[in-house]
Design a protein around this motif. Sequence first.
Motif, PDB file in Angstrom:
ATOM      1  N   ASN A  23     -18.853 -32.041  53.937  1.00 11.76           N
ATOM      2  CA  ASN A  23     -19.118 -32.881  55.250  1.00 11.76           C
ATOM      3  C   ASN A  23     -20.344 -33.696  54.977  1.00 11.76           C
ATOM      4  O   ASN A  23     -21.089 -34.006  56.190  1.00 11.76           O
ATOM      5  CB  ASN A  23     -18.901 -32.154  56.415  1.00 11.76           C
ATOM      6  CG  ASN A  23     -17.853 -32.726  57.398  1.00 11.76           C
ATOM      7  OD1 ASN A  23     -17.213 -33.270  56.881  1.00 11.76           O
ATOM      8  ND2 ASN A  23     -18.371 -32.505  58.669  1.00 11.76           N
ATOM      9  N   GLU A 133     -20.824 -35.659  64.264  1.00 15.64           N
ATOM     10  CA  GLU A 133     -19.867 -35.298  64.890  1.00 15.64           C
ATOM     11  C   GLU A 133     -19.511 -35.889  66.037  1.00 15.64           C
ATOM     12  O   GLU A 133     -20.478 -36.497  66.749  1.00 15.64           O
ATOM     13  CB  GLU A 133     -19.744 -33.727  65.097  1.00 15.64           C
ATOM     14  CG  GLU A 133     -19.039 -33.038  63.874  1.00 15.64           C
ATOM     15  CD  GLU A 133     -19.666 -31.636  63.822  1.00 15.64           C
ATOM     16  OE1 GLU A 133     -19.599 -30.994  65.134  1.00 15.64           O
ATOM     17  OE2 GLU A 133     -19.754 -30.903  62.640  1.00 15.64           O
ATOM     18  N   ASN A 155      -8.498 -37.858  67.940  1.00 18.97           N
ATOM     19  CA  ASN A 155      -9.394 -37.363  66.925  1.00 18.97           C
ATOM     20  C   ASN A 155      -9.771 -38.635  65.899  1.00 18.97           C
ATOM     21  O   ASN A 155      -9.335 -39.780  66.306  1.00 18.97           O
ATOM     22  CB  ASN A 155      -8.699 -36.272  66.228  1.00 18.97           C
ATOM     23  CG  ASN A 155      -7.243 -36.412  65.838  1.00 18.97           C
ATOM     24  OD1 ASN A 155      -6.957 -37.697  65.082  1.00 18.97           O
ATOM     25  ND2 ASN A 155      -6.211 -35.918  66.302  1.00 18.97           N
ATOM     26  N   LEU A 157      -8.115 -39.879  63.464  1.00 22.19           N
ATOM     27  CA  LEU A 157      -6.766 -40.417  62.836  1.00 22.19           C
ATOM     28  C   LEU A 157      -5.901 -40.940  64.093  1.00 22.19           C
ATOM     29  O   LEU A 157      -5.403 -41.908  63.678  1.00 22.19           O
ATOM     30  CB  LEU A 157      -6.210 -39.670  61.922  1.00 22.19           C
ATOM     31  CG  LEU A 157      -7.145 -39.100  60.820  1.00 22.19           C
ATOM     32  CD1 LEU A 157      -6.191 -38.780  59.729  1.00 22.19           C
ATOM     33  CD2 LEU A 157      -8.025 -40.214  60.289  1.00 22.19           C
ATOM     34  N   GLU A 158      -5.583 -40.290  65.011  1.00 28.48           N
ATOM     35  CA  GLU A 158      -4.761 -40.582  66.028  1.00 28.48           C
ATOM     36  C   GLU A 158      -5.308 -41.411  67.195  1.00 28.48           C
ATOM     37  O   GLU A 158      -6.136 -41.181  67.683  1.00 28.48           O
ATOM     38  CB  GLU A 158      -4.216 -39.372  66.775  1.00 28.48           C
ATOM     39  CG  GLU A 158      -3.124 -38.541  66.075  1.00 28.48           C
ATOM     40  CD  GLU A 158      -2.780 -37.332  66.549  1.00 28.48           C
ATOM     41  OE1 GLU A 158      -1.940 -37.351  67.384  1.00 28.48           O
ATOM     42  OE2 GLU A 158      -3.469 -36.147  66.495  1.00 28.48           O
ATOM     43  N   LEU A 319     -12.317 -39.545  55.451  1.00 32.19           N
ATOM     44  CA  LEU A 319     -11.625 -38.934  56.462  1.00 32.19           C
ATOM     45  C   LEU A 319     -10.270 -38.754  56.559  1.00 32.19           C
ATOM     46  O   LEU A 319      -9.711 -37.756  57.140  1.00 32.19           O
ATOM     47  CB  LEU A 319     -12.476 -39.622  57.787  1.00 32.19           C
ATOM     48  CG  LEU A 319     -13.729 -39.729  58.002  1.00 32.19           C
ATOM     49  CD1 LEU A 319     -14.086 -40.391  59.214  1.00 32.19           C
ATOM     50  CD2 LEU A 319     -14.293 -38.093  58.494  1.00 32.19           C
ATOM     51  N   LEU A 320      -9.759 -39.871  56.000  1.00 30.29           N
ATOM     52  CA  LEU A 320      -8.091 -39.616  55.924  1.00 30.29           C
ATOM     53  C   LEU A 320      -7.862 -38.362  54.946  1.00 30.29           C
ATOM     54  O   LEU A 320      -6.884 -37.674  55.295  1.00 30.29           O
ATOM     55  CB  LEU A 320      -7.706 -41.034  55.427  1.00 30.29           C
ATOM     56  CG  LEU A 320      -7.782 -42.083  56.575  1.00 30.29           C
ATOM     57  CD1 LEU A 320      -7.561 -43.372  55.826  1.00 30.29           C
ATOM     58  CD2 LEU A 320      -6.355 -41.995  57.373  1.00 30.29           C
ATOM     59  N   GLN A 322      -9.589 -35.945  53.898  1.00 28.35           N
ATOM     60  CA  GLN A 322      -9.827 -34.712  54.580  1.00 28.35           C
ATOM     61  C   GLN A 322      -8.918 -34.248  55.581  1.00 28.35           C
ATOM     62  O   GLN A 322      -8.633 -32.831  55.910  1.00 28.35           O
ATOM     63  CB  GLN A 322     -11.251 -34.580  55.129  1.00 28.35           C
ATOM     64  CG  GLN A 322     -11.731 -33.326  55.562  1.00 28.35           C
ATOM     65  CD  GLN A 322     -13.152 -33.698  56.686  1.00 28.35           C
ATOM     66  OE1 GLN A 322     -12.654 -34.559  57.502  1.00 28.35           O
ATOM     67  NE2 GLN A 322     -13.813 -32.745  56.568  1.00 28.35           N
ATOM     68  N   ASN A 323      -8.199 -35.100  56.205  1.00 28.96           N
ATOM     69  CA  ASN A 323      -7.076 -34.659  57.269  1.00 28.96           C
ATOM     70  C   ASN A 323      -5.667 -34.768  56.921  1.00 28.96           C
ATOM     71  O   ASN A 323      -4.681 -34.898  57.589  1.00 28.96           O
ATOM     72  CB  ASN A 323      -7.171 -35.749  58.471  1.00 28.96           C
ATOM     73  CG  ASN A 323      -8.573 -35.517  59.389  1.00 28.96           C
ATOM     74  OD1 ASN A 323      -8.500 -34.466  60.111  1.00 28.96           O
ATOM     75  ND2 ASN A 323      -9.574 -35.965  58.987  1.00 28.96           N
ATOM     76  N   GLY A 324      -5.692 -34.560  55.342  1.00 33.87           N
ATOM     77  CA  GLY A 324      -4.102 -34.492  54.783  1.00 33.87           C
ATOM     78  C   GLY A 324      -3.379 -35.864  54.408  1.00 33.87           C
ATOM     79  O   GLY A 324      -2.401 -35.605  54.091  1.00 33.87           O
ATOM     80  N   THR A 325      -4.319 -36.689  54.298  1.00 31.87           N
ATOM     81  CA  THR A 325      -3.663 -38.200  54.032  1.00 31.87           C
ATOM     82  C   THR A 325      -3.603 -38.041  52.292  1.00 31.87           C
ATOM     83  O   THR A 325      -4.722 -38.096  51.817  1.00 31.87           O
ATOM     84  CB  THR A 325      -4.428 -39.373  54.366  1.00 31.87           C
ATOM     85  OG1 THR A 325      -4.333 -39.294  55.698  1.00 31.87           O
ATOM     86  CG2 THR A 325      -3.332 -40.699  53.964  1.00 31.87           C
TER      87      THR A 325
END
Length: 338
Positions: A23, A133, A155, A157-158, A319-320, A322-325
């Motif tokens: 991070n 953050e 968040n 992404l959403e 960021l994408l 890291q969030n599972g994309t």
Amino acid sequence: MFILGIETTCDETGMALIEIKENKIRILANELATQFKVHQKYGGVVPILAAREHKKNLPVILKKIEKNFDLKKIDFLSFSVGPGLLPALVSGKEFVINLAQKLNKKIIPVDHLSAHFYSVLIKNKKDWQKIKEIDFPALVLIVSGGHTNLYLFKNFLEKRKLGETLDDAAGETLDKCARYLGLPYPGGPIIEKLAEKAKGFFPLPKPILQKGYNFSFAGLKTAFIQLVDEIRNYKKLDEKTIADLCFSLQKTIFEILIYKLNKAKDNFKIKTIVVSGGVAANQTLKKMIKKYFVQEKIYFPERKLATDNGLNIALAGYLLYQNGTPPLEKIEVYPRSI
Ligand code: KG4
Ligand code: ZN
């Protein structure tokens, strides 16, 4: 991990290389080829010329980055797939796909407007830094030459689009009105500067102010043009009048933005407000918003990161990821905002 981010949605060719560890981020390269001189004589961005310039600039910038870094080491590329000017996006896409194939790497497609939001998370400096953050949900206003979009982010992404401009964008209004005053493109920074010397104020309309979260600036632009014509009918536009006109236009646009932000803030009980995109480089806007919203946490990007750049695209890719994309082989571009 290493990520190469590429931006070609409008008239800036951006490319940035970042390293990320737990991070923390380090900017290894952040290159920008500005095309405003090419578009200046037309008073706005000409899509086909933007595409031609990207084609020309991208290999030059890449070579510069490759001089100091072996691109085989990157984990993936990220590319701003839209919204933007279609010819510009297509020329960028062709370049990115070719490069990904050559390096045998995949691509994470990035939404340009979300990437504008992420530019508030970092500083434009070379040393390692923590990615900021944010307390979600956040109200995110993207104000640029092409967009005036208000989002609610649950968040990183959403997101939910609350409103957008029905006609001209805020930056576009500044650019077009500046052009009418005989000022060069882009109008936003010049209007900001000239407005500092203002002594008077001309009232201007605020279309669809009370209605929902959409924006409309075309009526305001027309009223501004009519006002300039009226003044020209009886006198030459002197420096003082131009300063007052710039101040009035800027103030009216910013009050509209604040009104809608405030309405959304109350309705959704938001504690975080983010303003980004080219117009967020405006220090008067920043001051007005900070003065108006005293309870909320306010985030603006550093002036240099407010306008289009490859750095926020690289960060968005991270960021994408890291969030599972997953990175992809195939990408599609889109001209309109989502
Ligand atoms: O985000 P951006 O670089 O490109 C687009 O995606 O459109 O924004 C460019 C816009 C232009 O309309 C320009 O006039 C405006 O941002 N802009 C400013 C300032 N700097 C750039 N507007 C007001 N004040 C500024 N300092
Ligand atoms: Zn932009």
